[in-house]
Design a protein around this motif. Structure first.
Motif, mmCIF file in Angstrom:
data_model
loop_
_atom_site.group_PDB
_atom_site.id
_atom_site.type_symbol
_atom_site.label_atom_id
_atom_site.label_comp_id
_atom_site.label_asym_id
_atom_site.label_seq_id
_atom_site.Cartn_x
_atom_site.Cartn_y
_atom_site.Cartn_z
ATOM 1 N N LEU A 57 0.834 -1.196 0.000
ATOM 2 C CA LEU A 57 0.000 0.000 0.000
ATOM 3 C C LEU A 57 0.873 1.251 0.000
ATOM 4 O O LEU A 57 0.573 2.238 -0.697
ATOM 5 N N LEU A 58 1.957 1.196 0.761
ATOM 6 C CA LEU A 58 2.883 2.324 0.819
ATOM 7 C C LEU A 58 3.482 2.592 -0.555
ATOM 8 O O LEU A 58 3.596 3.750 -0.988
ATOM 9 N N TYR A 59 3.842 1.519 -1.259
ATOM 10 C CA TYR A 59 4.425 1.689 -2.596
ATOM 11 C C TYR A 59 3.391 2.252 -3.561
ATOM 12 O O TYR A 59 3.691 3.137 -4.372
ATOM 13 N N ASP A 60 2.162 1.741 -3.482
ATOM 14 C CA ASP A 60 1.103 2.236 -4.364
ATOM 15 C C ASP A 60 0.787 3.705 -4.095
ATOM 16 O O ASP A 60 0.316 4.418 -4.985
ATOM 17 N N SER A 61 1.051 4.144 -2.850
ATOM 18 C CA SER A 61 0.771 5.538 -2.468
ATOM 19 C C SER A 61 2.072 6.301 -2.240
ATOM 20 O O SER A 61 2.122 7.239 -1.435
ATOM 21 N N ARG A 62 3.128 5.921 -2.933
ATOM 22 C CA ARG A 62 4.467 6.418 -2.636
ATOM 23 C C ARG A 62 4.625 7.922 -2.834
ATOM 24 O O ARG A 62 5.555 8.516 -2.282
ATOM 25 N N ALA A 63 3.726 8.531 -3.566
ATOM 26 C CA ALA A 63 3.831 9.978 -3.761
ATOM 27 C C ALA A 63 3.757 10.719 -2.428
ATOM 28 O O ALA A 63 4.327 11.810 -2.282
ATOM 29 N N CYS A 64 3.103 10.094 -1.445
ATOM 30 C CA CYS A 64 2.971 10.756 -0.136
ATOM 31 C C CYS A 64 4.301 10.819 0.600
ATOM 32 O O CYS A 64 4.431 11.549 1.584
ATOM 33 N N LEU A 65 5.307 10.066 0.141
ATOM 34 C CA LEU A 65 6.612 10.074 0.791
ATOM 35 C C LEU A 65 7.475 11.244 0.343
ATOM 36 O O LEU A 65 8.539 11.491 0.917
ATOM 37 N N GLY A 66 7.031 11.938 -0.684
ATOM 38 C CA GLY A 66 7.727 13.146 -1.124
ATOM 39 C C GLY A 66 9.186 12.924 -1.466
ATOM 40 O O GLY A 66 9.553 11.951 -2.129
#
Length: 271
Positions: A128-137
């Motif tokens: 899930l983190l990878y799929d939403s990786r844009a949030c990691l900036g």
């Protein structure tokens, strides 16, 4: 950076000399016969952490409190349950995550009043983190070295070490994997899960060199990144290969460290 530790097989090879394929075949048959045993006969002591399906817990609550991700001994999966008997449950400090202490013999539905509805693993969260990786900036482009992800010890054995000896090291040292090296280079990996599905007739394969055992069992190659690999590349390797760890190798292909799912979740949840 933590230097690799190459484990010497010599103390165990002496014991291995007297072990024959027939010995392992007989043991395999006896071991596989236990498949008929029920789960409650095989469970071990320990806490079982569960999240009530009725609670408004966030994913961060689950990772921090149920995985206990910042502790030394973490949990790798979370059982999401319906709460049939709330009185049996202990509320967490946040009042969001439900924790149940299940001791051997009490983990049956009629004893706990719990019904498992879902299972959430560290792999699920990292995907899930990878799929939403844009949030990691900007952290996505930071390197393994910059993020200090290169601090995990990479335990290794020679690729010629008998597989039985390698798995013995894992049991002794309570580790779930070992890198296989040849002339200092990483050429493969063994993990405890590689024993899954081992049929009785396959047990003699454990006498083979670890690298040959891995080839016979069609195990995938060890996946590696470098010190200059980015966090995004690490996540892509873990998720793309559906694995629990990647090795960090130097320019010569020698393993210098290891990065696990736990390491990634500790990084992103660190205050």
């Amino acid at each position: 950076m933590v230097a690799i530790s190459v484990l010497s097989p010599s103390p165990r090879v002496e014991k291995l000399d007297s072990t024959t394929p027939d010995d392992l075949l007989a043991f395999g048959k006896a071991f596989c016969a236990q498949a008929s045993r029920t789960v409650d006969k095989l469970q071990h002591a320990g806490d079982l952490w569960l999240l009530s399906a009725d609670d408004a817990s966030t994913l961060m609550d689950a990772v921090m409190e149920s995985f206990r991700i910042q502790d030394q001994n973490v949990h790798h999966r979370l059982y999401v349950c319906s709460a049939a008997q709330p009185a049996r449950m202990i509320r967490s400090p946040s009042q969001k995550t439900t924790v149940v202490n299940v001791t051997p013999g009490s983990a049956r539905l009629d004893a706990t009043g719990l019904k498992v509805t879902h299972v959430v693993s560290q792999s699920d969260v990292v995907k899930l983190l990878y799929d939403s990786r844009a949030c990691l900036g900007g952290a996505l482009s930071s390197t393994v070295e910059e993020l200090e992800l290169d601090v995990g010890a990479a335990l290794t054995v020679q690729a010629s070490t008998p597989a039985l000896v390698a798995f013995g090291f894992m049991a002794r040292d309570h580790t779930s994997s070992l890198g296989l090296v040849e002339d200092g280079r990483l050429v493969g990996s063994l993990s405890a899960s590689d024993l899954r599905g081992l049929a009785a007739e396959d047990f003699p394969l454990l006498l083979l060199p670890a690298a040959v055992f891995a080839a016979k069992r069609a195990l995938g190659p060890a996946v590696a990144v470098s010190l200059i690999s980015t966090l995004e590349e690490v996540l892509a390797a873990l998720v793309g290969h559906a694995i629990h760890r990647v090795y960090v190798t130097n320019a010569k292909g020698a393993p210098v460290s290891i990065i696990t799912l736990t390491d990634v979740l500790r990084l992103v949840t660190k205050a």
